[in-house]
Design a protein around this motif. Structure first.
Motif, PDB file in Angstrom:
ATOM      1  N   LEU A  61       0.830  -1.212   0.000  1.00 51.51           N
ATOM      2  CA  LEU A  61       0.000   0.000   0.000  1.00 51.51           C
ATOM      3  C   LEU A  61       0.859   1.255   0.000  1.00 51.51           C
ATOM      4  O   LEU A  61       0.511   2.249  -0.657  1.00 51.51           O
ATOM      5  N   ARG A  62       1.997   1.242   0.725  1.00 51.67           N
ATOM      6  CA  ARG A  62       2.852   2.421   0.702  1.00 51.67           C
ATOM      7  C   ARG A  62       3.427   2.646  -0.689  1.00 51.67           C
ATOM      8  O   ARG A  62       3.596   3.796  -1.115  1.00 51.67           O
ATOM      9  N   VAL A  63       3.755   1.553  -1.394  1.00 49.45           N
ATOM     10  CA  VAL A  63       4.237   1.720  -2.766  1.00 49.45           C
ATOM     11  C   VAL A  63       3.130   2.294  -3.651  1.00 49.45           C
ATOM     12  O   VAL A  63       3.346   3.204  -4.469  1.00 49.45           O
ATOM     13  N   LEU A  64       1.899   1.747  -3.512  1.00 42.87           N
ATOM     14  CA  LEU A  64       0.781   2.270  -4.296  1.00 42.87           C
ATOM     15  C   LEU A  64       0.497   3.727  -3.956  1.00 42.87           C
ATOM     16  O   LEU A  64       0.144   4.525  -4.828  1.00 42.87           O
ATOM     17  N   ALA A  65       0.657   4.102  -2.685  1.00 40.28           N
ATOM     18  CA  ALA A  65       0.360   5.471  -2.272  1.00 40.28           C
ATOM     19  C   ALA A  65       1.284   6.466  -2.957  1.00 40.28           C
ATOM     20  O   ALA A  65       0.918   7.630  -3.134  1.00 40.28           O
ATOM     21  N   ALA A  66       2.506   6.022  -3.319  1.00 39.02           N
ATOM     22  CA  ALA A  66       3.444   6.909  -3.993  1.00 39.02           C
ATOM     23  C   ALA A  66       3.271   6.909  -5.505  1.00 39.02           C
ATOM     24  O   ALA A  66       4.075   7.501  -6.216  1.00 39.02           O
ATOM     25  N   SER A  67       2.227   6.243  -6.015  1.00 39.23           N
ATOM     26  CA  SER A  67       2.033   6.157  -7.463  1.00 39.23           C
ATOM     27  C   SER A  67       1.738   7.542  -8.063  1.00 39.23           C
ATOM     28  O   SER A  67       0.894   8.283  -7.547  1.00 39.23           O
ATOM     29  N   PRO A  68       2.433   7.911  -9.143  1.00 33.89           N
ATOM     30  CA  PRO A  68       2.139   9.197  -9.788  1.00 33.89           C
ATOM     31  C   PRO A  68       0.717   9.248 -10.354  1.00 33.89           C
ATOM     32  O   PRO A  68       0.105  10.316 -10.403  1.00 33.89           O
ATOM     33  N   THR A  69       0.172   8.088 -10.784  1.00 34.94           N
ATOM     34  CA  THR A  69      -1.182   8.113 -11.339  1.00 34.94           C
ATOM     35  C   THR A  69      -2.204   8.480 -10.280  1.00 34.94           C
ATOM     36  O   THR A  69      -3.157   9.220 -10.539  1.00 34.94           O
ATOM     37  N   LEU A  70      -2.010   8.010  -9.057  1.00 35.68           N
ATOM     38  CA  LEU A  70      -2.916   8.396  -7.974  1.00 35.68           C
ATOM     39  C   LEU A  70      -2.717   9.856  -7.605  1.00 35.68           C
ATOM     40  O   LEU A  70      -3.675  10.562  -7.284  1.00 35.68           O
ATOM     41  N   ALA A  71      -1.453  10.313  -7.644  1.00 28.78           N
ATOM     42  CA  ALA A  71      -1.181  11.699  -7.277  1.00 28.78           C
ATOM     43  C   ALA A  71      -1.872  12.674  -8.227  1.00 28.78           C
ATOM     44  O   ALA A  71      -2.322  13.752  -7.819  1.00 28.78           O
ATOM     45  N   ARG A  72      -1.985  12.274  -9.520  1.00 20.68           N
ATOM     46  CA  ARG A  72      -2.657  13.198 -10.427  1.00 20.68           C
ATOM     47  C   ARG A  72      -4.139  12.857 -10.601  1.00 20.68           C
ATOM     48  O   ARG A  72      -4.821  13.448 -11.432  1.00 20.68           O
ATOM     49  N   GLY A  73      -4.633  11.902  -9.814  1.00 21.46           N
ATOM     50  CA  GLY A  73      -6.066  11.612  -9.801  1.00 21.46           C
ATOM     51  C   GLY A  73      -6.535  10.745 -10.945  1.00 21.46           C
ATOM     52  O   GLY A  73      -7.733  10.680 -11.216  1.00 21.46           O
ATOM     53  N   ASP A  74      -5.644  10.036 -11.627  1.00 24.53           N
ATOM     54  CA  ASP A  74      -6.025   9.182 -12.755  1.00 24.53           C
ATOM     55  C   ASP A  74      -6.432   7.810 -12.199  1.00 24.53           C
ATOM     56  O   ASP A  74      -5.619   6.895 -12.088  1.00 24.53           O
ATOM     57  N   VAL A  75      -7.706   7.659 -11.836  1.00 27.40           N
ATOM     58  CA  VAL A  75      -8.186   6.436 -11.196  1.00 27.40           C
ATOM     59  C   VAL A  75      -8.150   5.263 -12.176  1.00 27.40           C
ATOM     60  O   VAL A  75      -7.867   4.120 -11.796  1.00 27.40           O
ATOM     61  N   ASP A  76      -8.438   5.528 -13.469  1.00 28.41           N
ATOM     62  CA  ASP A  76      -8.450   4.431 -14.453  1.00 28.41           C
ATOM     63  C   ASP A  76      -7.066   3.797 -14.572  1.00 28.41           C
ATOM     64  O   ASP A  76      -6.926   2.571 -14.573  1.00 28.41           O
ATOM     65  N   ALA A  77      -6.033   4.635 -14.690  1.00 26.50           N
ATOM     66  CA  ALA A  77      -4.684   4.084 -14.776  1.00 26.50           C
ATOM     67  C   ALA A  77      -4.266   3.434 -13.466  1.00 26.50           C
ATOM     68  O   ALA A  77      -3.553   2.433 -13.440  1.00 26.50           O
ATOM     69  N   PHE A  78      -4.717   4.005 -12.358  1.00 27.78           N
ATOM     70  CA  PHE A  78      -4.352   3.472 -11.049  1.00 27.78           C
ATOM     71  C   PHE A  78      -5.015   2.127 -10.792  1.00 27.78           C
ATOM     72  O   PHE A  78      -4.532   1.323  -9.995  1.00 27.78           O
ATOM     73  N   TYR A  79      -6.145   1.833 -11.497  1.00 26.21           N
ATOM     74  CA  TYR A  79      -6.864   0.575 -11.291  1.00 26.21           C
ATOM     75  C   TYR A  79      -5.951  -0.617 -11.603  1.00 26.21           C
ATOM     76  O   TYR A  79      -5.911  -1.584 -10.837  1.00 26.21           O
ATOM     77  N   GLU A  80      -5.207  -0.533 -12.740  1.00 26.40           N
ATOM     78  CA  GLU A  80      -4.354  -1.654 -13.114  1.00 26.40           C
ATOM     79  C   GLU A  80      -3.226  -1.843 -12.110  1.00 26.40           C
ATOM     80  O   GLU A  80      -2.862  -2.961 -11.750  1.00 26.40           O
ATOM     81  N   GLU A  81      -2.628  -0.740 -11.625  1.00 26.51           N
ATOM     82  CA  GLU A  81      -1.579  -0.854 -10.624  1.00 26.51           C
ATOM     83  C   GLU A  81      -2.118  -1.471  -9.334  1.00 26.51           C
ATOM     84  O   GLU A  81      -1.486  -2.329  -8.724  1.00 26.51           O
ATOM     85  N   ALA A  82      -3.324  -1.043  -8.939  1.00 26.67           N
ATOM     86  CA  ALA A  82      -3.913  -1.567  -7.706  1.00 26.67           C
ATOM     87  C   ALA A  82      -4.271  -3.040  -7.860  1.00 26.67           C
ATOM     88  O   ALA A  82      -4.131  -3.825  -6.920  1.00 26.67           O
ATOM     89  N   ARG A  83      -4.733  -3.444  -9.032  1.00 22.87           N
ATOM     90  CA  ARG A  83      -5.104  -4.845  -9.234  1.00 22.87           C
ATOM     91  C   ARG A  83      -3.871  -5.752  -9.153  1.00 22.87           C
ATOM     92  O   ARG A  83      -3.913  -6.827  -8.579  1.00 22.87           O
ATOM     93  N   ARG A  84      -2.743  -5.275  -9.687  1.00 25.90           N
ATOM     94  CA  ARG A  84      -1.528  -6.089  -9.636  1.00 25.90           C
ATOM     95  C   ARG A  84      -0.904  -6.115  -8.247  1.00 25.90           C
ATOM     96  O   ARG A  84      -0.112  -6.991  -7.944  1.00 25.90           O
ATOM     97  N   ALA A  85      -1.243  -5.150  -7.402  1.00 26.89           N
ATOM     98  CA  ALA A  85      -0.625  -5.066  -6.070  1.00 26.89           C
ATOM     99  C   ALA A  85      -1.231  -6.045  -5.076  1.00 26.89           C
ATOM    100  O   ALA A  85      -0.673  -6.267  -4.009  1.00 26.89           O
ATOM    101  N   ALA A  86      -2.406  -6.624  -5.381  1.00 28.73           N
ATOM    102  CA  ALA A  86      -3.049  -7.540  -4.431  1.00 28.73           C
ATOM    103  C   ALA A  86      -2.152  -8.757  -4.216  1.00 28.73           C
ATOM    104  O   ALA A  86      -1.656  -9.356  -5.171  1.00 28.73           O
ATOM    105  N   PRO A  87      -1.870  -9.161  -2.957  1.00 31.41           N
ATOM    106  CA  PRO A  87      -0.899 -10.234  -2.703  1.00 31.41           C
ATOM    107  C   PRO A  87      -1.379 -11.629  -3.033  1.00 31.41           C
ATOM    108  O   PRO A  87      -0.604 -12.559  -2.975  1.00 31.41           O
ATOM    109  N   GLY A  88      -2.657 -11.838  -3.352  1.00 31.16           N
ATOM    110  CA  GLY A  88      -3.111 -13.192  -3.623  1.00 31.16           C
ATOM    111  C   GLY A  88      -4.497 -13.198  -4.245  1.00 31.16           C
ATOM    112  O   GLY A  88      -5.176 -12.160  -4.331  1.00 31.16           O
TER     113      GLY A  88
END
Length: 747
Positions: A63-90
Motif C-alpha cells: 500500500l505504501r508503494v501504491l500510495a506513492a504512485s504518480p497516477t494516484l497523485a494526479r487523480g487518474d483512477v483508471d490508470a491506477f486501477y491496473e496498478e492496484a489490481r496487480r498489487a493484491a498479494p493473492g
C-alpha cells in the motif's frame, strides 16, 4: 554378622537415597517434558503469528508503494486501477480506494466501470486520517462482496485530497495460510481480531468466521503478549491453549493442543529415563557385589597370612591397606590438582568463547544495522532522484506546448536548471563519499581565513535559510582565523552543517554560528533550536546514510551523506568534529576544531597544471558521437550558441568513422556506451588515422571510476569528463585547442 553383610548394608544405604532422588528427578523430568511440549506449541503459535504479521506487513508495504504512485497523485483512477489490481498479494485479496467522504472510488474485485455500492462513511476514516498511519481492520462485512473480510488501510494525500487505500482479504486467505503452516493433525489454530471475533481457523467450516471466541481467552490476553490457559476445543474435549498477540495489528493467534498430545511427548522421555535408571541400578548392584567379593577375598588373604604367622611361617610380603589409602589420597590430591588446572583451562576457554560470541553478536548487530541503513539509503536515493524528475517532465511538456510565451519558457528553463542542479548535488555528494572512503581526495592547501569560508557557506545556504524563514546569528571574531587547508572543502563543511541545521529546525527557527580560537585550535560551532538528536542516533550521527526521522513537513530531502562528509573532510584537515544534543526537541550543536598554523603538507597533492587559454577562443569543428539523442542535440546546440563552434552530431560509431576523414574535426567528443562499437574502440580507430594523431579526444560518459579513466587514457583519450558535465567544463576544454588558420589546415 559377616563383613559381606555389612558391605551389602552399606551399598543399600547408598542406593536407597539414590533411588528416592531418582524418583524425584523423574518427576522433574516429566514436568520438564510437559514444559518442553508446551514450548513447542508456543513456538508454533509464534510462528503462525509471524506468518500473519508478515502477511499484514507485506500488504502495508504494498500500500505504501501504491500510495506513492504518480497516477494516484494526479487523480487518474483508471490508470491506477491496473496498478492496484496487480498489487493484491493473492487471489483472495483485492484493493479498494475510498475518498475522504467514504465513497468507493475503486474496487479491484469488481471489473472497472461496474457501479459500486454506496453507503455511509466508515467509522474508521476519522481515526485513520487523524493518526496518519496504517490501520489493520477487524472482521467486517464487505460492501461489494457481501462476505466477511478484513483489510489493511493506509491514508494517502494527493493533490489536496485525502484517500483511504486498502488491501482487503477474504477469510479464505488466512485459512489457507493456516493450512500451509502444516501443524500436526488435531491441533486447533485460530486467528482472532481485536473485537474477539474469529478471523480464520484450520478446523471447522467457513461459517465460524465472525463468531465470538471464549471470553476467557480475551481476558487472559488482555495486557499480555503471550500466555497459556486451559480451554475446551471447538469439537469438544479439553486442551492446552497457547496464545500469541500480534504487536501491530492487536490480533491473537491461539493454538489449542489436546492434553494427550502434550502428555505423550513428555511420557516418552519419562519412560526412557526410567529404563536408564533401572539399568544403572542393576549395574551398580552387580558392581557392588563384585567389589564385596573382591574385598572379602583380600581379607581372606590377610587372614591366611595371619594364620601363617600363628603357625610360625613367614608370610609373603603384603601391602598394608593404610598405605593403599595413603596412596589413594595422594593420587586423589594429584588428581584434584589436575582437575583444578583443567577447570582453569575450561574457564579460560569458556570466557574466550563467550567473548567471541559477544563479538560475533556485536558484529552481526552492526551488520544488520548497516544493512538496514543501506536499505533506507537506497529507498531514500530512489525517492530523492525521482522527486526532481516530476518538475523536469512538467517543464519539458510546457516547452513543447505551442505558442508558449517567453516568460513561461524562461520559467520552465529555470525549473529544469534548478532540478538538474539538485540531482547533480546529490550525485556529487555520493561521488565525494566514494572518493573519501577510497582515500582518493586530495587537498589544495593554502592559508585560509575561516571567516571567508563562513561567509561563502552562508551565501550558499542563504536561499534555504530564507525559505525556512530562519534567523541566523553570526559571531565572528574581528581578527583573521587562519588555518592551513582547502578553502573549497572548508566552505563545504560549514555549508553542510548550516544545511543540516536548517533542515532539522522548524520554520522561524534560530541558528547560531560561532567562530573562535581558544588556544592552538580554531573552534567553529553551529547551534540550533530544532528537533535535536535522540540518544540512540547521537553516537552514529556522522556515519554514512544516518538520518533523523523524516517528517512530512521536511521537503528538502537528502541522502544522509552531509555529516559523513563533514567528519571526513575535517579529519583530512587534522581536526575533529563533535555533535551534542539534550534530546528530542531540544536543539543540537555541532563543533568543529581545526589546528591553527600547522602545516599539513602530507595531505596535499600537487595541483594539476592548467593550460593557458586563448584570449579569443576560436570556432572549432566538433564531432559529437552519443546514442542519447536528447543529450547529443542539447549539447550540440549549447556548443554552437556558446562558442560559435561547428558541431556535427552522430548517434553511432560507424557513421562517425565514415564522415570523420571528410569533415576533419578539430575535437572529438565521444560517448563510451555506443550501440555498435564502444567509445574505447572508436577512439583507437580515430587515433589510427594519421590526420587525427594529435586531435583532442574527449570521453563524455557516465563511467567515472579510476579504472574507467585509466582505460580511457589507454584508448587515446586526452580528457575524461563524467556525466552530468558542467557546460563550462566542456567549453574550457575546447578553449585549450589551438588550430592552424584555415589556409594551413587546408594545405
Amino acid at each position: 554378622m559377616q563383613i559381606r553383610a555389612y558391605l551389602y548394608l552399606m551399598a543399600a544405604a547408598i542406593l536407597v537415597p539414590v533411588i528416592l532422588f531418582a524418583g524425584f528427578a523423574l518427576r522433574l523430568l516429566d514436568q520438564a517434558g510437559t514444559d518442553t511440549a508446551l514450548a513447542r506449541v508456543a513456538l508454533s503459535s509464534q510462528r503462525v503469528a509471524l506468518l500473519v504479521d508478515d502477511e499484514l506487513s507485506d500488504a502495508s508495504a504494498a500500500l505504501r508503494v501504491l500510495a506513492a504512485s504518480p497516477t494516484l497523485a494526479r487523480g487518474d483512477v483508471d490508470a491506477f486501477y491496473e496498478e492496484a489490481r496487480r498489487a493484491a498479494p493473492g487471489p483472495a485479496s483485492w484493493t479498494v480506494l475510498l475518498d475522504e467522504q467514504g465513497a468507493v472510488l475503486l474496487n479491484t474485485l469488481a471489473p472497472r466501470g461496474t457501479p459500486l455500492p454506496a453507503g455511509p462513511p466508515p467509522p474508521y476514516l476519522a481515526e485513520l486520517f487523524a493518526n496518519e498511519r496504517p490501520m489493520v481492520r477487524d472482521v467486517m462485512p464487505g460492501r461489494y462482496s457481501g462476505r466477511l473480510i478484513t483489510a489493511v488501510t493506509v491514508p494517502v494525500q494527493g493533490r489536496g485530497r485525502r484517500y483511504a487505500l486498502s488491501i482487503a482479504f477474504s477469510t479464505d486467505h488466512f485459512r489457507k495460510l493456516l493450512v500451509d503452516a502444516r501443524l500436526p493433525a488435531g491441533w486447533q489454530v485460530d486467528i482472532v481480531d481485536r473485537a474477539g471475533h474469529l478471523v480464520a481457523s484450520n478446523l471447522g467450516t467457513a461459517d465460524l468466521v465472525g463468531q465470538d471466541v471464549p471470553p476467557q481467552l480475551l481476558g487472559a490476553a488482555r495486557g499480555r503478549p503471550t500466555g497459556v490457559l486451559d480451554l475446551p476445543l471447538r469439537h469438544g474435549g479439553p486442551s492446552k491453549t497457547v496464545f500469541h498477540q500480534l504487536p501491530r495489528a492487536g490480533w491473537l493467534v491461539a493454538v489449542g493442543v489436546p492434553p494427550d498430545a502434550v502428555a505423550s511427548q513428555a511420557g516418552a522421555a519419562k519412560r526412557i529415563a526410567a529404563l536408564a535408571l533401572v539399568a544403572a541400578l542393576a549395574c551398580a548392584c552387580a558392581l557392588a557385589s563384585w567389589l564385596a567379593r573382591a574385598y572379602v577375598r583380600s581379607l581372606g588373604r590377610a587372614g591366611d597370612a595371619a594364620g601363617m604367622l600363628g603357625r610360625g611361617e613367614t608370610p609373603p610380603k603384603l601391602r598394608s591397606r593404610i598405605v593403599e589409602i595413603d596412596r589413594l589420597l595422594a593420587a586423589l590430591c594429584q588428581a584434584g590438582a589436575e582437575l583444578r588446572r583443567a577447570q582453569v583451562f575450561r574457564d579460560s576457554a569458556g570466557n574466550e568463547r563467550q567473548s567471541q560470541l559477544e563479538r560475533e553478536t556485536h558484529a552481526r548487530q552492526t551488520a544488520e544495522e548497516e544493512n538496514r541503513a543501506k536499505d533506507q539509503f537506497l529507498a531514500m536515493l530512489g525517492h530523492e532522484l525521482r522527486n526532481p524528475l516530476a518538475p523536469i517532465v512538467t517543464a519539458a511538456q510546457l516547452l513543447k506546448m505551442p505558442d508558449v510565451d517567453g516568460h513561461r519558457a524562461r520559467y520552465a528553463g529555470d525549473v529544469i536548471g534548478r532540478q538538474v542542479e539538485h540531482m547533480n548535488r546529490l550525485l556529487g555528494d555520493m561521488l565525494d563519499v566514494s572518493r573519501v572512503t577510497r582515500g582518493l581526495v586530495s587537498l589544495n592547501l593554502e592559508d585560509v581565513d575561516l571567516r571567508n569560508a563562513v561567509e561563502r557557506a552562508v551565501e550558499q545556504t542563504r536561499p534555504l535559510l530564507e525559505e525556512r524563514q530562519h534567523r541566523l546569528e553570526l559571531r565572528l571574531p574581528p581578527h583573521p582565523v587562519t588555518v592551513r587547508g582547502d578553502q573549497t572543502r572548508l566552505t563545504q563543511v560549514v555549508a553542510n552543517l548550516l544545511t543540516n541545521s536548517a533542515k532539522y529546525t522548524p520554520m522561524h527557527g534560530n541558528i547560531q554560528l560561532s567562530l573562535a580560537c581558544p588556544g592552538d585550535d580554531a573552534t567553529l560551532s553551529v547551534a540550533d533550536d530544532g528537533e535535536g538528536i535522540t540518544p540512540e542516533l547521537l553516537p552514529r550521527v556522522f556515519d554514512l546514510f544516518s538520518q533523523g526521522e523524516r517528517k512530512a513537513d521536511r521537503a528538502q530531502g537528502g541522502l544522509g551523506l552531509g555529516l559523513a562528509l563533514v567528519r571526513s573532510m575535517v579529519q583530512l584537515h587534522g581536526g575533529t568534529v563533535d555533535a551534542g544534543s539534550p534530546g528530542r526537541g531540544a536543539g543540537s550543536i555541532f563543533t568543529v576544531r581545526l589546528p591553527l598554523k600547522h602545516e599539513l603538507a602530507a595531505l596535499a597533492s600537487p595541483a594539476a597544471p592548467r593550460r593557458a587559454r586563448d584570449a579569443a577562443p576560436q570556432a572549432l569543428r566538433v564531432m559529437l558521437v552519443d546514442d542519447n539523442i536528447d543529450a547529443a542535440v542539447s549539447l550540440s546546440l549549447l556548443l554552437e550558441a556558446a562558442g560559435d563552434h561547428l558541431v556535427s552530431t552522430y548517434y553511432d560509431a560507424a557513421s562517425a568513422l565514415e564522415w570523420a576523414a571528410f569533415e576533419r574535426p578539430d575535437v572529438f567528443i565521444l560517448d563510451i556506451g555506443l550501440p555498435d562499437m564502444n567509445g574505447y574502440d572508436l577512439a583507437k580507430r580515430v587515433r589510427a588515422m594519421p590526420q587525427f594523431a594529435s586531435t583532442l579526444l574527449i570521453a563524455l560518459t557516465g563511467y567515472g571510476q579510476l579504472a574507467d579513466k585509466a582505460r580511457a587514457r589507454e584508448a587515446g583519450f586526452d580528457l575524461h569528463i563524467a556525466k552530468p558535465a558542467e557546460p563550462e567544463e566542456i567549453l574550457a576544454a575546447l578553449a585549450q585547442v589551438h588550430i592552424a588558420p584555415e589556409t594551413e589546415r587546408a594545405g
